[in-house]
Design an enzyme around this catalytic site. Structure first.
Site, PDB file in Angstrom:
ATOM      1  N   LYS A   1      69.860 -57.866 -17.810  1.00 25.94           N
ATOM      2  CA  LYS A   1      70.325 -58.936 -16.919  1.00 25.94           C
ATOM      3  C   LYS A   1      71.733 -58.591 -16.432  1.00 25.94           C
ATOM      4  O   LYS A   1      72.736 -59.002 -17.015  1.00 25.94           O
ATOM      5  CB  LYS A   1      70.296 -60.276 -17.653  1.00 25.94           C
ATOM      6  CG  LYS A   1      70.291 -61.471 -16.715  1.00 25.94           C
ATOM      7  CD  LYS A   1      69.745 -62.706 -17.399  1.00 25.94           C
ATOM      8  CE  LYS A   1      69.924 -63.970 -16.604  1.00 25.94           C
ATOM      9  NZ  LYS A   1      69.328 -63.962 -15.284  1.00 25.94           N
TER      10      LYS A   1
ATOM     11  N   GLU B   1      57.634 -60.498 -11.213  1.00 26.18           N
ATOM     12  CA  GLU B   1      58.259 -61.801 -11.462  1.00 26.18           C
ATOM     13  C   GLU B   1      58.841 -62.342 -10.165  1.00 26.18           C
ATOM     14  O   GLU B   1      58.752 -61.697  -9.110  1.00 26.18           O
ATOM     15  CB  GLU B   1      59.346 -61.666 -12.530  1.00 26.18           C
ATOM     16  CG  GLU B   1      60.453 -60.688 -12.144  1.00 26.18           C
ATOM     17  CD  GLU B   1      61.521 -60.499 -13.219  1.00 26.18           C
ATOM     18  OE1 GLU B   1      61.618 -61.317 -14.144  1.00 26.18           O
ATOM     19  OE2 GLU B   1      62.280 -59.519 -13.089  1.00 26.18           O
TER      20      GLU B   1
ATOM     21  N   TYR C   1      75.153 -60.836 -17.397  1.00 25.57           N
ATOM     22  CA  TYR C   1      75.319 -62.295 -17.460  1.00 25.57           C
ATOM     23  C   TYR C   1      74.148 -62.979 -18.136  1.00 25.57           C
ATOM     24  O   TYR C   1      73.090 -62.381 -18.348  1.00 25.57           O
ATOM     25  CB  TYR C   1      75.592 -62.864 -16.071  1.00 25.57           C
ATOM     26  CG  TYR C   1      74.391 -63.136 -15.189  1.00 25.57           C
ATOM     27  CD1 TYR C   1      73.765 -62.138 -14.473  1.00 25.57           C
ATOM     28  CD2 TYR C   1      73.883 -64.441 -15.077  1.00 25.57           C
ATOM     29  CE1 TYR C   1      72.687 -62.410 -13.661  1.00 25.57           C
ATOM     30  CE2 TYR C   1      72.802 -64.725 -14.255  1.00 25.57           C
ATOM     31  CZ  TYR C   1      72.202 -63.699 -13.557  1.00 25.57           C
ATOM     32  OH  TYR C   1      71.132 -63.973 -12.754  1.00 25.57           O
TER      33      TYR C   1
ATOM     34  N   ARG D   1      70.321 -61.537 -25.981  1.00 28.15           N
ATOM     35  CA  ARG D   1      69.979 -60.807 -24.754  1.00 28.15           C
ATOM     36  C   ARG D   1      71.247 -60.312 -24.045  1.00 28.15           C
ATOM     37  O   ARG D   1      71.248 -59.209 -23.477  1.00 28.15           O
ATOM     38  CB  ARG D   1      69.137 -61.690 -23.825  1.00 28.15           C
ATOM     39  CG  ARG D   1      68.545 -60.916 -22.662  1.00 28.15           C
ATOM     40  CD  ARG D   1      67.526 -61.708 -21.883  1.00 28.15           C
ATOM     41  NE  ARG D   1      68.118 -62.846 -21.211  1.00 28.15           N
ATOM     42  CZ  ARG D   1      67.422 -63.810 -20.595  1.00 28.15           C
ATOM     43  NH1 ARG D   1      66.102 -63.758 -20.565  1.00 28.15           N
ATOM     44  NH2 ARG D   1      68.022 -64.819 -20.010  1.00 28.15           N
TER      45      ARG D   1
HETATM   46  N1  PDD Z   1      67.460 -66.364 -14.360  1.00 27.85           N
HETATM   47  N2  PDD Z   1      63.486 -63.280 -14.326  1.00 27.85           N
HETATM   48  C1  PDD Z   1      64.674 -63.156 -13.722  1.00 27.85           C
HETATM   49  C2  PDD Z   1      64.848 -62.076 -12.728  1.00 27.85           C
HETATM   50  C3  PDD Z   1      65.723 -64.042 -14.029  1.00 27.85           C
HETATM   51  O1  PDD Z   1      66.896 -63.931 -13.413  1.00 27.85           O
HETATM   52  C4  PDD Z   1      65.496 -65.079 -14.960  1.00 27.85           C
HETATM   53  C5  PDD Z   1      66.568 -66.049 -15.349  1.00 27.85           C
HETATM   54  C6  PDD Z   1      64.228 -65.178 -15.569  1.00 27.85           C
HETATM   55  C7  PDD Z   1      63.915 -66.244 -16.590  1.00 27.85           C
HETATM   56  O2  PDD Z   1      64.620 -66.023 -17.775  1.00 27.85           O
HETATM   57  P1  PDD Z   1      65.011 -67.214 -18.755  1.00 27.85           P
HETATM   58  O3  PDD Z   1      63.767 -67.918 -19.076  1.00 27.85           O
HETATM   59  O4  PDD Z   1      65.606 -66.522 -19.914  1.00 27.85           O
HETATM   60  O5  PDD Z   1      65.989 -68.109 -18.025  1.00 27.85           O
HETATM   61  C8  PDD Z   1      63.245 -64.258 -15.233  1.00 27.85           C
HETATM   62  C9  PDD Z   1      68.568 -67.272 -14.624  1.00 27.85           C
HETATM   63  C10 PDD Z   1      68.140 -68.640 -14.976  1.00 27.85           C
HETATM   64  C11 PDD Z   1      69.487 -67.206 -13.432  1.00 27.85           C
HETATM   65  O6  PDD Z   1      69.806 -66.093 -13.039  1.00 27.85           O
HETATM   66  O7  PDD Z   1      69.907 -68.235 -12.907  1.00 27.85           O
END
Ligand code: PDD
Length: 284
Positions: A149, A182, A31, A50
C-alpha cells in the site's frame, strides 16, 4: 467535523511538509486508512502490521514501534474529538535531493490525519452501485505490487477517471493477463452458483483487511468461498457482487457497465455479509 494532523509527534490543525520530501516528488511513501466505530479503532493491529509490511517491501524503516504508533493514533483521535474518525497514516521517505535515489533521504516523515468519517450515501447500500470494467490495467505484481500500500496511486486514479467518464461509481480492473483484480480502493467479490468468489492475492491485489474479515465470516457461516483467477467473462453469470474496504465496509454492486448483475437487486449473500460485517463492528 474537526481535523487534526499529527506530524512527527506534534499535533496541528494544518500541517506542511517540504516539497523536497520524496513522498511528494516520487510517491515514495506508504499509507494506511483506519476507521473507528463508536469510538473503537477497527482492526488497528492488522493495519499496523500491513503498514510495517508495506514499509519493509519498499525498504523504508518505520521510525516508530507499533506501540508508539498506537499511542500517536490515540493522541490524535483524542485531540480531534470526533464521534467517529477516518484515520490516515502516511510515512514518507522524507526530504532528500531532487533525485530518485532514496539514499539521500535521512528521516521519514510520519503523518497521522484524523478527520470525521464521511460515510457513503445510504442509497449505495440500499440499491447498490454501478461499476465499470475499465481498460486501465492494475499494476502487475512484478512492477509495482498492488499488495504494497504505497502512496503511488496513479494507476488507481487513472482507472477512477475512466470509470467516472463512463458514469460509474468505481472501476473494476483486470491485471495485464486479463484476470479480475480489484477496484480503485476496494476489493471485489461476486457470487456464482451460490459460491462467494473473489480474486486471489496471486492476481495482484491489496490483501484488504475487510476482505479477510468477510472471507472469515463467510466460512464461519457456511458460505462456500473460492479465491481464484478468472477472466471478466466469469461475471456474465454472476448472481451478486459487492466491494469491500475500510470506509465502504461491504457495499453492494448491482450493475456492471450499466447492465444488471443477477436481477439487479441486492442478493441474499450480499445482505448476509453486510449484516455479519456490521455485527463484527458492533462487537469491537
Ligand atoms: N483503500 N484495494 C485497494 C487498492 C485499496 O486501496 C483498499 C483500501 C482496499 C481495501 O482494503 P481494506 O479493506 O484494508 O481497507 C483494496 C483505503 C480504504 C483507501 O485508500 O482509502
Amino acid at each position: 467535523m474537526t481535523t487534526r494532523i499529527n506530524l512527527n509527534g506534534e499535533i496541528h490543525q494544518d500541517a506542511h511538509i517540504s516539497v523536497f520530501d520524496h513522498g511528494f516528488l516520487f510517491g515514495d511513501s506508504v499509507y494506511e486508512v483506519i476507521s473507528t466505530h463508536h469510538g473503537h479503532l477497527c482492526f488497528v493491529n492488522e493495519h499496523l502490521r500491513r503498514l510495517r509490511s508495506s514499509a519493509q517491501a519498499i525498504s523504508l524503516e518505520l521510525p516508530l514501534t507499533d506501540e508508539e504508533m498506537l499511542q500517536e493514533i490515540h493522541k490524535t483521535v483524542a485531540a480531534a474529538g470526533n464521534p467517529d474518525s477516518y484515520i490516515r497514516i502516511i510515512v514518507t521517505r522524507g526530504v532528500g535531493e531532487m533525485d530518485i535515489d532514496p539514499e539521500t533521504c535521512t528521516k521519514p516523515n510520519v503523518l497521522i490525519f484524523v478527520k470525521s468519517i464521511l460515510h457513503y450515501p445510504e442509497e449505495n447500500y440500499k440499491n447498490g452501485i454501478n461499476i465499470a470494467l475499465v481498460s486501465i490495467k492494475r499494476n502487475p505484481k512484478e512492477a509495482l505490487n498492488p499488495g504494497i500500500k504505497t502512496g503511488n496511486y496513479l494507476n488507481n486514479v487513472l482507472a477512477k477517471v475512466e470509470a467516472r467518464k463512463a458514469g460509474a461509481a468505481d472501476a473494476l480492473m483486470l491485471n495485464p493477463t486479463g484476470q479480475l483484480t480489484e477496484c480503485t480502493t476496494s476489493n471485489f467479490f461476486f457470487v456464482r452458483d451460490q459460491r462467494l468468489m473473489t480474486p486471489s492475492l496471486n492476481c495482484g491485489i491489496l490483501s484488504g483487511i475487510t476482505r479477510e474479515v468477510v472471507l472469515r465470516l463467510a466460512r464461519e457461516n457456511g458460505v462456500l468461498v473460492e479465491e481464484g483467477e478468472w477472466p471478466a467473462d466469469v461475471l456474465q453469470n454472476a448472481e451478486e457482487a459487492f466491494i469491500t474496504g475500510t470506509v465502504k465496509m461491504v457495499m453492494p454492486v448491482t450493475s456492471l457497465d450499466g447492465r444488471p448483475i443477477g436481477d439487479g437487486k441486492l442478493g441474499p449473500i450480499t445482505r448476509m455479509m453486510m449484516r455479519l460485517y456490521q455485527d463484527v463492528l458492533k462487537s469491537l
